[in-house]
Design a protein around this motif. Sequence first.
Motif, PDB file in Angstrom:
ATOM      1  N   LEU A  23     -11.609   2.591  14.051  1.00 39.56           N
ATOM      2  CA  LEU A  23     -10.636   3.374  15.185  1.00 39.56           C
ATOM      3  C   LEU A  23     -10.035   4.609  14.699  1.00 39.56           C
ATOM      4  O   LEU A  23      -9.444   5.624  14.713  1.00 39.56           O
ATOM      5  N   MET A  24      -8.740   4.206  12.929  1.00 39.89           N
ATOM      6  CA  MET A  24      -8.037   4.852  12.159  1.00 39.89           C
ATOM      7  C   MET A  24      -8.954   6.391  11.408  1.00 39.89           C
ATOM      8  O   MET A  24      -8.449   7.071  11.349  1.00 39.89           O
ATOM      9  N   VAL A  25     -10.503   5.574  11.227  1.00 44.02           N
ATOM     10  CA  VAL A  25     -11.129   6.712  10.011  1.00 44.02           C
ATOM     11  C   VAL A  25     -11.051   7.709  11.537  1.00 44.02           C
ATOM     12  O   VAL A  25     -11.381   9.185  11.299  1.00 44.02           O
ATOM     13  N   ASP A  26     -12.078   7.381  12.218  1.00 45.32           N
ATOM     14  CA  ASP A  26     -12.191   8.609  13.711  1.00 45.32           C
ATOM     15  C   ASP A  26     -10.831   9.369  14.186  1.00 45.32           C
ATOM     16  O   ASP A  26     -11.608  10.316  14.466  1.00 45.32           O
ATOM     17  N   LEU A  27      -9.904   8.883  13.722  1.00 43.31           N
ATOM     18  CA  LEU A  27      -8.555   9.654  14.357  1.00 43.31           C
ATOM     19  C   LEU A  27      -8.487  10.581  13.293  1.00 43.31           C
ATOM     20  O   LEU A  27      -6.655  10.772  13.355  1.00 43.31           O
ATOM     21  N   GLY A  28      -8.085  10.151  11.775  1.00 40.64           N
ATOM     22  CA  GLY A  28      -8.089  11.277  10.658  1.00 40.64           C
ATOM     23  C   GLY A  28      -7.557  10.452   9.284  1.00 40.64           C
ATOM     24  O   GLY A  28      -7.476  11.559   8.219  1.00 40.64           O
ATOM     25  N   MET A  29      -7.428   9.175   9.545  1.00 44.30           N
ATOM     26  CA  MET A  29      -7.255   8.815   8.277  1.00 44.30           C
ATOM     27  C   MET A  29      -8.503   8.526   7.510  1.00 44.30           C
ATOM     28  O   MET A  29      -9.860   8.011   8.220  1.00 44.30           O
ATOM     29  N   SER A  30      -8.539   9.087   5.632  1.00 45.68           N
ATOM     30  CA  SER A  30      -9.137   8.387   5.082  1.00 45.68           C
ATOM     31  C   SER A  30      -9.707   7.054   5.283  1.00 45.68           C
ATOM     32  O   SER A  30      -8.764   5.872   5.317  1.00 45.68           O
ATOM     33  N   ALA A  31     -10.915   6.520   4.777  1.00 42.21           N
ATOM     34  CA  ALA A  31     -11.342   5.034   4.120  1.00 42.21           C
ATOM     35  C   ALA A  31     -10.275   4.370   3.722  1.00 42.21           C
ATOM     36  O   ALA A  31      -9.996   3.231   3.742  1.00 42.21           O
ATOM     37  N   ILE A  32     -10.123   4.658   2.482  1.00 41.70           N
ATOM     38  CA  ILE A  32      -9.372   5.002   1.879  1.00 41.70           C
ATOM     39  C   ILE A  32      -7.849   4.008   1.480  1.00 41.70           C
ATOM     40  O   ILE A  32      -7.168   3.293   1.059  1.00 41.70           O
ATOM     41  N   ASP A  33      -7.087   5.455   2.256  1.00 43.88           N
ATOM     42  CA  ASP A  33      -5.856   4.616   3.282  1.00 43.88           C
ATOM     43  C   ASP A  33      -5.981   4.013   4.234  1.00 43.88           C
ATOM     44  O   ASP A  33      -4.869   2.626   4.218  1.00 43.88           O
ATOM     45  N   ALA A  34      -7.268   3.811   4.523  1.00 51.45           N
ATOM     46  CA  ALA A  34      -7.133   2.662   6.161  1.00 51.45           C
ATOM     47  C   ALA A  34      -7.055   0.803   5.446  1.00 51.45           C
ATOM     48  O   ALA A  34      -6.479   0.358   5.765  1.00 51.45           O
ATOM     49  N   LEU A  35      -7.783   1.203   4.263  1.00 52.87           N
ATOM     50  CA  LEU A  35      -7.682  -0.227   3.892  1.00 52.87           C
ATOM     51  C   LEU A  35      -6.356  -0.380   3.022  1.00 52.87           C
ATOM     52  O   LEU A  35      -5.761  -1.627   3.444  1.00 52.87           O
ATOM     53  N   LYS A  36      -6.077   0.900   2.537  1.00 51.46           N
ATOM     54  CA  LYS A  36      -4.633   0.142   2.172  1.00 51.46           C
ATOM     55  C   LYS A  36      -3.553  -0.094   3.915  1.00 51.46           C
ATOM     56  O   LYS A  36      -2.630  -1.199   3.195  1.00 51.46           O
ATOM     57  N   SER A  37      -3.704   0.295   3.966  1.00 48.04           N
ATOM     58  CA  SER A  37      -3.569  -0.015   5.230  1.00 48.04           C
ATOM     59  C   SER A  37      -2.983  -1.467   5.357  1.00 48.04           C
ATOM     60  O   SER A  37      -1.890  -2.162   6.066  1.00 48.04           O
ATOM     61  N   ALA A  38      -4.035  -2.102   5.470  1.00 49.02           N
ATOM     62  CA  ALA A  38      -4.442  -3.065   5.795  1.00 49.02           C
ATOM     63  C   ALA A  38      -4.239  -4.230   4.602  1.00 49.02           C
ATOM     64  O   ALA A  38      -4.185  -5.158   4.600  1.00 49.02           O
ATOM     65  N   THR A  39      -3.620  -3.945   3.354  1.00 48.41           N
ATOM     66  CA  THR A  39      -3.370  -4.806   1.959  1.00 48.41           C
ATOM     67  C   THR A  39      -2.654  -4.052   1.362  1.00 48.41           C
ATOM     68  O   THR A  39      -1.191  -4.800   2.005  1.00 48.41           O
ATOM     69  N   SER A  40      -2.392  -2.955   0.503  1.00 51.18           N
ATOM     70  CA  SER A  40      -0.823  -3.161  -0.071  1.00 51.18           C
ATOM     71  C   SER A  40       0.534  -2.318   0.533  1.00 51.18           C
ATOM     72  O   SER A  40       1.566  -2.677   0.911  1.00 51.18           O
ATOM     73  N   ASN A  41      -0.767  -1.112   1.410  1.00 52.89           N
ATOM     74  CA  ASN A  41       0.812  -0.938   2.883  1.00 52.89           C
ATOM     75  C   ASN A  41       1.538  -2.243   3.920  1.00 52.89           C
ATOM     76  O   ASN A  41       2.674  -2.417   3.921  1.00 52.89           O
ATOM     77  N   ASN A  42       1.292  -3.130   3.997  1.00 56.61           N
ATOM     78  CA  ASN A  42       1.182  -4.527   4.878  1.00 56.61           C
ATOM     79  C   ASN A  42       1.627  -5.383   4.061  1.00 56.61           C
ATOM     80  O   ASN A  42       3.195  -6.068   4.398  1.00 56.61           O
ATOM     81  N   ALA A  43       1.517  -5.834   2.506  1.00 58.39           N
ATOM     82  CA  ALA A  43       2.307  -6.495   1.809  1.00 58.39           C
ATOM     83  C   ALA A  43       3.603  -6.046   2.131  1.00 58.39           C
ATOM     84  O   ALA A  43       4.456  -6.952   1.749  1.00 58.39           O
ATOM     85  N   GLU A  44       3.835  -4.680   1.386  1.00 58.35           N
ATOM     86  CA  GLU A  44       5.476  -4.027   1.908  1.00 58.35           C
ATOM     87  C   GLU A  44       5.415  -3.849   2.979  1.00 58.35           C
ATOM     88  O   GLU A  44       7.143  -4.398   2.755  1.00 58.35           O
ATOM     89  N   LEU A  45       5.438  -4.114   3.874  1.00 59.79           N
ATOM     90  CA  LEU A  45       6.283  -3.929   5.576  1.00 59.79           C
ATOM     91  C   LEU A  45       6.944  -5.314   5.047  1.00 59.79           C
ATOM     92  O   LEU A  45       7.384  -5.567   5.644  1.00 59.79           O
ATOM     93  N   LEU A  46       5.770  -6.543   5.326  1.00 60.33           N
ATOM     94  CA  LEU A  46       6.283  -7.783   5.605  1.00 60.33           C
ATOM     95  C   LEU A  46       6.845  -8.584   4.368  1.00 60.33           C
ATOM     96  O   LEU A  46       7.535  -9.208   4.876  1.00 60.33           O
ATOM     97  N   GLY A  47       7.360  -7.008   2.711  1.00 59.21           N
ATOM     98  CA  GLY A  47       8.322  -8.156   2.222  1.00 59.21           C
ATOM     99  C   GLY A  47       7.225  -9.288   1.302  1.00 59.21           C
ATOM    100  O   GLY A  47       7.771  -9.611   0.487  1.00 59.21           O
ATOM    101  N   ILE A  48       6.261  -8.885   1.132  1.00 58.55           N
ATOM    102  CA  ILE A  48       5.534  -9.944   0.728  1.00 58.55           C
ATOM    103  C   ILE A  48       4.295  -9.382  -0.648  1.00 58.55           C
ATOM    104  O   ILE A  48       3.095 -10.072  -0.864  1.00 58.55           O
ATOM    105  N   GLY A  49       4.833  -7.715  -1.070  1.00 64.26           N
ATOM    106  CA  GLY A  49       4.135  -8.004  -1.669  1.00 64.26           C
ATOM    107  C   GLY A  49       4.040  -7.943  -3.962  1.00 64.26           C
ATOM    108  O   GLY A  49       3.264  -8.410  -4.259  1.00 64.26           O
ATOM    109  N   GLN A  50       5.093  -9.029  -4.277  1.00 60.49           N
ATOM    110  CA  GLN A  50       4.895  -9.536  -5.078  1.00 60.49           C
ATOM    111  C   GLN A  50       4.122 -11.128  -5.538  1.00 60.49           C
ATOM    112  O   GLN A  50       3.634 -10.981  -6.479  1.00 60.49           O
TER     113      GLN A  50
END
Length: 456
Positions: free
Chosen positions: A365-392
């Motif tokens: 759904l995100m890719v269909d609305l213009g997000m690149s596949a690699i950025d979509a993958l980041k949104s569920a990995t490093s981005n979310n780790a940053e948001l949740l405060g568990i990136g370490q």
Amino acid sequence: MKITSRVLVILLSLGIATQAADQLIVLKAARLFDGKSNALLQNAVVIVQGDKIVDAGSNLPIPSAAQVIDLGDATLAPGFMDAHTHLTADFSGNYNERRLQQLDLNVSEQAIRATAFARATVEAGFTTVRDMGSRFVASHEFVDVALRNSINKGVIVGPRMLVATKGIGATGGHFDPTGGFRDFLFGREPDYTDGIANSPDEIRKTVRFEVKNGADVIKAAVSGGVLSLGDEVDTPQLTPAEMTALVDESHRLRKRVAVHCHGDQAAREAIEAGVDSIEHGSFMKPETLAMMKKKGTFLTPTLMASEWIMSKLDNYPPALQAKAKAATAARSEMFRNAVKMGIKISLGTDAAVYPHGQNAKEFKLMVDLGMSAIDALKSATSNNAELLGIGQKVGTLEKGKLADVIAMPGDPTSDITATERVSFVMKEGKIIRQGPRTPQGTAESTTSPEVSDPVD
């Protein structure tokens, strides 16, 4: 010192356990997404010892005596994260039937069913989730806390959970669990013990109560919602002073703040107050998105929720159908604008609005609305780790991180739907799944809808 045979057996068994814990496991696959890079690595190798990653990269030498798991033409990736779930409920059935069941569902039964939702989620490759509110009408049980703790202790199988307990809202607002029912049907008006507050001081009291009872994150409803009968979807429901108190008290207690918000005015006021993420954000205008960009506020768009509701529109009353249509029409343009403007986006799905275990459909759904596949993958990995405060600890495949590793067939940057076909899941060095899902892990195995208050 004399060592008896029984003691010797115990010592030997402890030695075997230690050796097993130190066993090197090598995961091999054709490709690797490390969670942060803009391209995949070829000839992937991830080396795991105990619960940690020893090394990850391309063409790494294989240590002798290691257990090698060759996953073939697949892509290794960090375990996915869903920043907006409700693992203790299922809202995907008929709305009116659910409201009737709400009058007699036993909370203990709900908790037992939640264990199946947790397994379905982790087997889909989501090794971490943020659970964004769990309440039951006329009950003070904290089922999300119990579920998180049981997973942490190894009692049941499920994703790592950060929980929000009740969620905070205003009387008559989206989080008021008695909204739309006859007055006093449940005996009394909800108060701070139910997450309902009506002044800055009450907001502070409610935040403290939820943290006291185990909240990892503070969730509040600052605008109306789709699946609540008593409000308009975009109406502001907290005052600026209340939102300031919400953020100040939460941050003072070192908890991040996520707000359910569809409306533009409420979003502007929440962003100005300093919330960490806007959940949904359907009607946000470009000017509001620009504020998010400047402040570094995350957007958790939950596209799957509206997608599911629109596909099952006849399951909902006419008033909710109208709200769903308006929110869905607006969120597509909002999301496209957010991508173009470089807003920090975290993958979140509102799991429970749709059956658990289908979280990965959010990627397409995100890719269909213009997000690149690699950025979509980041949104569920490093981005979310940053948001949740568990990136370490998690979010990338790097030396020293916890060994949350999944594998999906082929190349997800060429076909993002590969994320929906995860075939291998490791969480903290333990293999959760290799091959088909277990029967109780399939989302379709849950046939009767669970009940609670509205979430979307």
